[in-house]
Design a protein around this motif. Structure first.
Motif, short mmCIF file in Angstrom:
data_model
loop_
_atom_site.label_atom_id
_atom_site.label_comp_id
_atom_site.label_asym_id
_atom_site.label_seq_id
_atom_site.Cartn_x
_atom_site.Cartn_y
_atom_site.Cartn_z
N PHE B 40 0.84 -1.20 0.00
CA PHE B 40 0.00 0.00 0.00
C PHE B 40 0.88 1.26 0.00
CE2 PHE B 40 -3.22 2.68 2.54
CZ PHE B 40 -3.82 3.13 1.38
N VAL B 41 1.93 1.22 0.83
CA VAL B 41 2.87 2.34 0.87
C VAL B 41 3.49 2.55 -0.50
CG1 VAL B 41 5.09 3.09 1.85
CG2 VAL B 41 3.34 2.15 3.34
N LEU B 42 3.78 1.43 -1.17
CA LEU B 42 4.35 1.50 -2.52
C LEU B 42 3.43 2.28 -3.46
CD1 LEU B 42 5.96 -1.54 -4.25
CD2 LEU B 42 4.31 -0.25 -5.49
N GLN B 43 2.13 1.97 -3.39
CA GLN B 43 1.16 2.66 -4.25
C GLN B 43 1.09 4.15 -3.92
OE1 GLN B 43 -2.64 0.61 -4.00
NE2 GLN B 43 -1.56 -1.33 -3.99
N LEU B 44 1.09 4.46 -2.62
CA LEU B 44 1.01 5.87 -2.22
C LEU B 44 2.29 6.61 -2.61
CD1 LEU B 44 -0.67 5.56 1.31
CD2 LEU B 44 -1.74 6.23 -0.85
N ALA B 45 3.43 5.91 -2.51
CA ALA B 45 4.71 6.52 -2.90
C ALA B 45 4.70 6.83 -4.40
CB ALA B 45 5.87 5.59 -2.57
N PHE B 46 4.12 5.93 -5.16
CA PHE B 46 4.02 6.15 -6.61
C PHE B 46 3.20 7.42 -6.90
CE2 PHE B 46 1.66 5.12 -10.63
CZ PHE B 46 2.72 5.36 -11.48
N VAL B 47 2.06 7.53 -6.22
CA VAL B 47 1.20 8.71 -6.39
C VAL B 47 1.99 9.97 -6.05
CG1 VAL B 47 -0.84 9.92 -5.48
CG2 VAL B 47 -0.97 7.48 -5.99
N ASP B 48 2.73 9.89 -4.94
CA ASP B 48 3.48 11.04 -4.48
C ASP B 48 4.55 11.47 -5.49
OD1 ASP B 48 3.02 12.46 -2.07
OD2 ASP B 48 5.16 12.17 -1.62
N VAL B 49 5.26 10.47 -6.03
CA VAL B 49 6.33 10.77 -7.01
C VAL B 49 5.72 11.42 -8.25
CG1 VAL B 49 7.98 9.69 -8.60
CG2 VAL B 49 7.96 9.03 -6.21
N VAL B 50 4.61 10.87 -8.75
CA VAL B 50 4.02 11.41 -9.98
C VAL B 50 3.51 12.83 -9.74
CG1 VAL B 50 2.21 11.12 -11.71
CG2 VAL B 50 3.41 9.13 -10.84
N TYR B 51 2.88 13.07 -8.58
CA TYR B 51 2.32 14.41 -8.32
C TYR B 51 3.40 15.43 -7.96
CZ TYR B 51 -2.55 13.23 -8.96
OH TYR B 51 -3.75 12.89 -9.53
N GLN B 52 4.65 15.00 -7.88
CA GLN B 52 5.73 15.97 -7.75
C GLN B 52 6.00 16.64 -9.09
OE1 GLN B 52 9.18 14.71 -5.69
NE2 GLN B 52 8.03 14.63 -3.79
N HIS B 53 5.52 15.98 -10.17
CA HIS B 53 5.77 16.51 -11.52
C HIS B 53 4.53 17.13 -12.15
CE1 HIS B 53 9.77 14.61 -11.67
NE2 HIS B 53 9.20 13.62 -10.99
N VAL B 54 3.32 16.75 -11.66
CA VAL B 54 2.07 17.32 -12.22
C VAL B 54 1.13 17.70 -11.08
CG1 VAL B 54 2.10 16.08 -14.43
CG2 VAL B 54 1.09 14.98 -12.44
N ASP B 55 0.14 18.56 -11.41
CA ASP B 55 -0.84 18.97 -10.39
C ASP B 55 -2.11 18.13 -10.45
OD1 ASP B 55 0.83 21.03 -9.55
OD2 ASP B 55 0.13 22.32 -11.18
#
Lengths: 269, 265
Positions: B40-55
């Motif tokens: 689950f943390v992996l999925q949230l980390a993925f979301v976090d990484v992507v939203y560092q580049h887009v809004d």
């Protein structure tokens, strides 16, 4: 010792036959393994909506990364070798293997190799089909593929993944059930290995940290090397790290094997 | 009606037995909570990484995407607790002939197979996912009404039915393919679609995963209901497609069962 090595082609052949007996299972596995690529195509397509680059990637270069990752995974990732080894230790079928004049590590390496060959045979068509379909939608950057740097990195990844698998599986000498441990390491491999996203999308500090761990050299490094996105010095450093970690896990596995055998009790026929 | 009540009682007995078996391995419980939590943390980390580049992705902001991912996790963990453990044991039961023992019992085999095992660990993770949903909603300054929450629960149940339909169909392949362990990989691979925002999918992908395999609805419709309120058309579509999928899966299982030849003595 030479006699031991001469037995390896036979072990490989038996392993190959055993794997191909369940070719439908392999074909399904290969088909399903293409699914993340499809999901990536849809997801990243939405991310790139109105943007030309994310980090240092264009949509085409990012999808090329995921497509190449599929090949790297097909060649280098163990299938269920970890669970097989664990079963051999737990159920005592290791007894019959111990009687053979063949080092266990080499025996497992031959089976790992046969498994990868069988998987490649089954996966070739779905993977090529996936490449073909994807390249019709997005112009994949296949022109920049660097085989000279990519192939050694993939072979190194196979060695690293095999040695890490061996270490994890050999904990079965001490633990009753290692599946939780295996799935925990899987999650680390997926996140810190560049399976979910290319590691260079991480903030610089985290990216540098990830490069110190072995997982980066399982997926991200060979994929980036094959995509041709690494500088010569980065490739050389990566190769040194990859083989360094592989050597480390081989030595650990050797130590675990010796300690484990002292604890192992062979019962029954 | 009485047969339904009988099945419900049977399910409670199976649950009690499975819980006793699970509690015998308490350390296992904690280990698996950590394992599932790491995914689950992996999925949230993925979301976090992507939203560092887009809004925004397909109109979904970061906290909205967290509601989607956490809702998906919530459904998946409840499914993993109650129905998945029994279903994934089917290939092995078919191969070694242990399915005989289930077929001899005076209850529908599909019911017995689906409810024979329980895992308590995923329930702890379902709770964590629910907390993450609540935190993301708080971040968005959304306080759902009681009726919205009730609807959310109904939609979670519909999501469970979709998970069930797909995994039952996949494990039923074991009646044709001797070694079908890869179906679990298939299940996890296919359900990655459920984490996608529905608006991101277009063309044949959207049609396939909305009408044939309603995976784009599983987490999207409950999450959208919390975030944007009740949409009758989407709700009806979801309920209709998940019911159709469940009926098809059940028929496919029955078809496979007819091919079963006992492997034991």
């Amino acid at each position: 010792m030479i006699a031991s090595f001469s037995a390896l082609p036979t072990v490989f052949s038996i392993g190959l036959q055993r794997q191909l007996a369940y070719r439908w299972n392999y074909l399904l596995r290969a088909l399903f393994s293409a699914m993340p690529l499809l999901v990536s195509w849809v997801f990243w397509g939405a991310v790139f909506e109105g943007k030309s680059t994310v980090g240092s990637y264009t949509l085409a270069s990012l999808l090329t990364y995921y497509a190449v990752l599929l090949i790297v995974e097909s060649v280098s990732s163990p299938a269920d070798d970890d669970f097989q080894i664990s079963r051999e230790i737990r159920e005592g079928t290791l007894n019959s293997i111990l009687l053979r004049p063949l080092p266990y590590g080499l025996y497992r390496a031959a089976l790992f190799l046969s498994g990868r060959c069988a998987y490649l045979v089954a996966a070739a068509i779905p993977v090529l089909l996936c490449f073909f379909l994807l390249s019709r939608v997005v112009p994949l950057e296949l022109g920049s593929i660097d085989l000279a740097r990519g192939i050694p990195a993939i072979l190194g990844s196979a060695l690293l993944q095999f040695s890490l698998t061996l270490c994890l599986s050999l904990t079965s000498f001490w633990l009753l059930d290692i599946s939780a441990l295996i799935f925990l390491v899987y999650s680390l491999e997926f996140l810190a290995g560049g399976h979910v996203f290319p590691l260079d999308l991480l903030p610089p500090v985290l990216f540098r940290f990830a490069q110190c761990l072995p997982f980066a050299y399982e997926y991200w490094f060979p994929t980036a090397a094959l995509c041709g996105t690494l500088s010569p010095s980065a490739w050389l450093t990566g190769m040194a790290m990859q083989f360094g970690w592989a050597l480390f896990f081989i030595l650990v596995a050797q130590g675990m094997w010796k300690a484990g055998l002292r604890k192992y009790t062979a019962a029954g026929g | 009606m009485s047969s339904l009540f009988h099945l419900f009682r049977l399910w409670l007995i199976q649950l009690r037995y499975a819980t006793t078996r699970e509690l015998a391995f308490r350390a296992n419980f904690f280990i698996w909570v950590i394992v599932e939590l790491s995914w689950f943390v992996l999925q949230l980390a993925f979301v976090d990484v992507v939203y560092q580049h887009v809004d925004s992705i397909a109109g979904w902001s970061r906290p909205q995407m967290i509601v989607l991912v956490a809702t998906n996790q919530l459904i998946q963990q409840i499914f993993t607790a109650f129905l998945m453990p029994g279903l994934v044991k089917l290939p092995e039961s078919v191969r070694d002939g242990k399915l005989d023992f289930i077929l001899l019992k005076p209850a529908p085999p599909q019911f017995l197979i689906s409810t024979s095992h329980l895992e308590i660990g995923p329930l702890a993770n379902a709770l964590i996912a629910a907390v993450v949903v609540a935190l993301a909603l708080h971040d968005l300054h959304i306080t759902p009404s009681l009726s919205t929450l009730l609807l959310y629960v109904v939609l979670i149940l519909a999501g469970l039915l979709t998970h069930y339909a797909l995994l039952l169909s996949l494990v039923s392949l074991t009646f044709w393919i001797v070694q079908a362990e890869s179906v679990l990989l298939g299940y996890y691979s296919i359900f990655q679609v459920a984490r996608l925002p529905r608006e991101a999918a277009t063309g044949w992908f959207r049609i396939l995963f909305t009408f044939a395999l309603p995976l784009l609805l599983v987490a999207n419709i409950p999450a959208s209901t919390l975030l944007r309120g009740f949409e009758p058309a989407s709700l009806l579509l979801f309920l209709l497609t998940c019911l159709t999928a469940a009926i098809f899966a059940s028929l496919f299982f029955q078809l496979g069962l007819r091919r079963y030849q006992s492997a034991s003595s």
